[in-house]
Design a protein around this motif. Structure first.
Motif, PDB file in Angstrom:
ATOM      1  N   THR A   1      -1.488  -0.640 -19.977  1.00 47.92           N
ATOM      2  CA  THR A   1      -2.416  -2.272 -20.664  1.00 47.92           C
ATOM      3  C   THR A   1      -3.878  -1.671 -19.013  1.00 47.92           C
ATOM      4  OG1 THR A   1      -0.469  -3.263 -21.050  1.00 47.92           O
ATOM      5  CG2 THR A   1      -3.068  -5.144 -20.723  1.00 47.92           C
TER       6      THR A   1
ATOM      7  N   THR B   1      -5.951  -6.942 -16.815  1.00 54.11           N
ATOM      8  CA  THR B   1      -4.671  -7.155 -17.253  1.00 54.11           C
ATOM      9  C   THR B   1      -3.341  -8.510 -16.189  1.00 54.11           C
ATOM     10  OG1 THR B   1      -4.960  -4.308 -17.140  1.00 54.11           O
ATOM     11  CG2 THR B   1      -2.489  -5.390 -16.361  1.00 54.11           C
TER      12      THR B   1
ATOM     13  N   ILE C   1      -3.469 -10.919 -18.971  1.00 55.15           N
ATOM     14  CA  ILE C   1      -2.857 -11.403 -20.349  1.00 55.15           C
ATOM     15  C   ILE C   1      -1.674 -12.574 -19.742  1.00 55.15           C
ATOM     16  CG2 ILE C   1      -1.747  -9.809 -21.668  1.00 55.15           C
ATOM     17  CD1 ILE C   1      -3.542  -7.849 -20.809  1.00 55.15           C
TER      18      ILE C   1
ATOM     19  N   PHE D   1      -0.988 -15.686 -22.589  1.00 55.80           N
ATOM     20  CA  PHE D   1      -0.089 -16.615 -23.536  1.00 55.80           C
ATOM     21  C   PHE D   1       0.205 -17.556 -23.022  1.00 55.80           C
ATOM     22  CE2 PHE D   1       4.493 -15.769 -24.275  1.00 55.80           C
ATOM     23  CZ  PHE D   1       4.706 -15.859 -25.735  1.00 55.80           C
TER      24      PHE D   1
ATOM     25  N   LEU E   1       2.802  -8.836 -31.456  1.00 50.68           N
ATOM     26  CA  LEU E   1       3.057  -7.667 -30.465  1.00 50.68           C
ATOM     27  C   LEU E   1       4.014  -7.433 -29.371  1.00 50.68           C
ATOM     28  CD1 LEU E   1       0.932  -8.056 -27.766  1.00 50.68           C
ATOM     29  CD2 LEU E   1       2.750  -7.998 -26.224  1.00 50.68           C
TER      30      LEU E   1
ATOM     31  N   ALA F   1      -3.819  -9.252 -27.490  1.00 48.52           N
ATOM     32  CA  ALA F   1      -4.192  -9.639 -26.311  1.00 48.52           C
ATOM     33  C   ALA F   1      -5.920 -10.227 -25.465  1.00 48.52           C
ATOM     34  CB  ALA F   1      -4.157  -8.034 -25.088  1.00 48.52           C
ATOM     35  N   TRP F   2      -7.058  -9.674 -26.707  1.00 51.83           N
ATOM     36  CA  TRP F   2      -7.831 -10.227 -26.401  1.00 51.83           C
ATOM     37  C   TRP F   2      -8.329 -11.232 -26.960  1.00 51.83           C
ATOM     38  CZ3 TRP F   2     -11.790  -9.020 -23.820  1.00 51.83           C
ATOM     39  CH2 TRP F   2     -12.237  -8.719 -23.019  1.00 51.83           C
TER      40      TRP F   2
ATOM     41  N   TRP G   1      -5.294 -13.678 -26.332  1.00 54.00           N
ATOM     42  CA  TRP G   1      -5.067 -14.543 -25.167  1.00 54.00           C
ATOM     43  C   TRP G   1      -5.677 -15.044 -24.261  1.00 54.00           C
ATOM     44  CZ3 TRP G   1       0.343 -11.612 -24.654  1.00 54.00           C
ATOM     45  CH2 TRP G   1       1.137 -11.933 -26.343  1.00 54.00           C
TER      46      TRP G   1
END
Length: 519
Positions: free
Chosen positions: A271, A279, A282, A286, A304, A330-331, A333
């Motif tokens: 990550t 990182t 992230i 969420f 995920l 992740a992007w 989020w």
């Protein structure tokens, strides 16, 4: 923002993504799976497990449409770049629907396209880039369905999403990992949907039927409409299921519950490689998604987690490709977190001014200069690591000078005598297949891959060599297993010819000894 601007933003992001990666594309054929995909599309063949029929069909179409842009290998490389660019454009619209901010969607789309993993995979033919595009479209359709339910027209979008799910499954079985997350999402949005049996049945049949229809490409292209590249024997009942169910990889899942600490540490390392200083944000992204959009948090979080858990225990070649979907999630989020930050700035400003706090049902003041300015700042912060590292990412992902496979192919074909037999290994076999089936070169050569030996019951490498020599045919081997080379050296004279890397070996009977008899 106007409808025209909203539509222009995804197209602009996709265009920027193509422009960035264009000069880093691999110029021609590669090795390993890359060469297989470069062959699979132009000849509409059948690929290694799970077969990739969707890729074969769309790859063939892309090869035709992109004909003005270069040779077949380059077209398939360009196809990968277009898939990543399209996924980036879809991300813009998805984030806009999740947050209400197009500017944050632009940041997430550009961030996705320039993530090191996405950039690297976009430079050459690769089935996982098409999977990324389908994943982003599927998420968008599901979010779209939720929004359209209020107007009474949502059912058709859920059916469309089911069809797309089937198309995606026929591209890569990784899509099957989304089954539970999608089910949970649908139940979260519409808890009573199970009582609507007609709709549920239609969706299930749409997904299964689409998958089955596309998978007919395997037996058709391996049977009555045989392609020049066929993996395994998918025209037979057992052979079809062997490929479609990826039975050859069944033993690749190793100790899924073991060494969880080590797997987590590796995940963090990966990550950091992809997101750098973002990182740490992230997990916060969420949490923000859970608080602001629980259904999407269920869909994205479960997707995920299941994908990462599976990939961490799956021992195969370049397993990092399996993390492309989680990178996309992740992007989204991070974009939701940025939207929460914008709302926080606006709320603080209202409190500082003594304005009453916004009510839950009150329209958000997204058109205010403060909100727009905060959104622009947040988008810039999301892209700051990318901008700072752009040159390094471009240089690291650059495949524009990667002509080694083409030179190897030329030297190998030039070195082999007419009507030769070459017992090859996968990474080199795929390049040879491209040269033979797509470029139309050296049709006199018989390429015997390890897959060929299994499908045609040809025995071990030594058996194939003995048969070819007994028939008086020029015989060559390309092997990476030193024990196989040593076994051949005990019986024959070996002479490295052709490519400078010494991979092509001519096999000759020892002086004064007759060629071994065919078994």
């Amino acid at each position: 923002m106007t409808i025209l601007a909203r539509r222009a933003a995804p197209l602009a992001v996709a265009a920027i993504a193509v422009a960035l990666v264009r000069d880093t594309l691999m110029p021609g054929v590669g090795f390993w799976d890359t060469a297989e995909f470069q062959t699979l599309g132009p000849v509409m063949g059948t690929g290694h497990s799970p077969g990739y029929p969707t890729y074969a069909i769309l790859g063939w179409l892309a090869s035709v449409v992109l004909a003005p842009f270069g040779d077949p290998a380059y077209r398939m490389n360009l196809f990968s770049a277009l898939c990543v660019a399209a996924a980036a454009g879809v991300t813009v619209e998805l984030v806009r629907r999740l947050t209400g901010w197009t500017i944050l969607g632009i940041a997430a789309g550009l961030g996705l396209a320039t993530t090191p993993l996405a950039w690297r995979l976009a430079t050459h033919a690769e089935g996982h880039t098409l999977h990324l595009l389908f994943l982003s479209l599927l998420f968008l359709l599901l979010v779209w369905w939720r929004g359209e339910r209020a107007t009474g027209g949502g059912d058709r979008w859920l059916i469309v999403a089911s069809i797309l799910f089937g198309v995606s499954v026929a591209n890569h079985s990784l899509t099957l990992l989304l089954t539970v997350p999608i089910g949970l999402y649908v139940l979260t949005v519409d808890p009573g949907i199970l009582r609507r049996r007609r709709l549920v049945t239609t969706c299930v049949l749409a997904a299964a039927g689409t998958t089955a229809l596309i998978y007919l490409e395997l037996p058709l292209r391996a049977g009555p409409f045989r392609a020049s590249l066929v993996y395994g024997t998918p025209h037979t009942w057992d052979g079809f299921w062997y490929v479609a169910l990826a039975e050859q990889f069944r033993g690749a899942i190793v100790d899924p519950l073991g060494d969880l600490g080590g797997k987590f540490a590796l995940l963090v390392k990966r990550t950091v490689t992809e997101f750098g200083p973002l990182t740490a944000l992230i997990p916060l992204g969420f949490v923000a998604t859970v608080l602001r959009d629980r259904p999407y948090a269920v869909l994205s979080g479960a997707s995920l987690f299941i994908t990462v858990f599976f990939a961490a225990s799956y021992i195969n070649a370049d397993i990092t490709r399996y993390y492309l979907g989680p990178v996309f999630i992740a992007w989204t989020w991070l974009a939701v977190l940025a939207a929460a930050a914008v709302d926080g700035v606006v709320a603080l400003a209202r409190r500082w001014r003594g304005s009453p706090p916004a009510q839950p049902r009150q329209p958000r003041t997204r058109n205010s200069p403060l909100a727009i300015g905060a959104a622009v700042v947040m988008a810039a912060l999301l892209l700051m690591p990318t901008v700072a590292d752009l040159e390094t990412r471009s240089r690291t992902g650059d495949e524009s000078d990667n002509v080694g496979a083409q030179r190897w192919l030329d030297a190998t074909f030039d070195a082999m005598e007419p009507n030769a037999v070459v017992v090859s290994w996968w990474s080199y076999s795929t390049t040879l297949w491209y040269g033979q089936h797509v470029e139309g070169r050296r049709p006199d050569i018989r390429i015997v891959d390890d897959r060929t030996r299994l499908d045609e019951n040809l025995g071990e490498v030594t058996d194939v060599v003995a048969t070819a020599l007994a028939q008086g045919l020029p015989t060559y081997v390309i092997r990476i297993d030193t024990t196989e080379i040593e076994a051949l050296a005990e019986r024959y004279e070996l002479d490295r010819v052709g490519p400078a890397d010494g991979s092509l070996i001519r096999v000759l009977p020892r002086d004064g000894a007759p060629a071994a008899a065919a078994p």
